[in-house]
Write an enzyme that holds these catalytic residues in place. Structure first.
Site, short mmCIF file in Angstrom:
data_model
loop_
_atom_site.label_atom_id
_atom_site.label_comp_id
_atom_site.label_asym_id
_atom_site.label_seq_id
_atom_site.Cartn_x
_atom_site.Cartn_y
_atom_site.Cartn_z
N THR A 87 0.81 -1.22 0.00
CA THR A 87 0.00 0.00 0.00
C THR A 87 0.83 1.26 0.00
O THR A 87 0.41 2.28 -0.55
CB THR A 87 -0.95 0.02 1.21
N CYS A 88 2.01 1.24 0.60
CA CYS A 88 2.79 2.47 0.65
C CYS A 88 3.31 2.87 -0.73
O CYS A 88 3.63 4.03 -0.97
CB CYS A 88 3.95 2.35 1.64
N ALA A 89 3.36 1.91 -1.66
CA ALA A 89 3.81 2.22 -3.02
C ALA A 89 2.68 2.09 -4.03
O ALA A 89 2.92 2.16 -5.23
CB ALA A 89 4.94 1.27 -3.41
#
Length: 121
Positions: A87-89
């Site tokens: 999710t962070c990317a």
């Protein structure tokens, strides 16, 4: 004196073993009795206590979970073929599925089974 090699002086963070008021239940789970009776842990039975705690946490105490895991091998195999997300990317990792229908089913399964969990991959 704490730190010496005399077993009678054995301490944990400045407290003697007797002052810890340990009983033969699993720490954090007072209903999980490691050894029947109302005996408290002292220097003479500390070795037994440690052995019981280790056995309950990584030995016979987890046999039911291990057997359940072993018996549910088809679900375990399916999990290796599921999509995952970073999710962070904003990244969705999809295995090479043989059809769009299989991809669709795997995505729905991963969404429904993973709802409310955060698993690091």
């Amino acid at each position: 004196m704490c730190g010496s090699y005399n077993l009678g002086d054995l301490c944990f963070r400045g407290a003697s073993i007797e002052d810890l008021c340990l009983d033969f239940s699993l720490p954090g789970y007072p209903e999980y009795i490691l050894k029947p009776g109302s005996e408290n842990v002292d220097i003479s039975n500390l070795g037994d206590y440690v052995s019981f705690v280790v056995d309950a946490t990584v030995g016979t105490g987890i046999l039911r979970q291990i057997e359940a895991f072993r018996s549910d091998s088809t679900r375990f195999v399916l999990m290796f073929d599921l999509p995952s997300v970073i999710t962070c990317a904003n990244y969705l990792k999809l295995p090479p599925y043989s059809s769009k229908e299989i991809m669709y089913k795997k995505l729905l399964y991963a969404i429904s089974e993973g709802h409310g969990s955060l698993d690091l991959s």
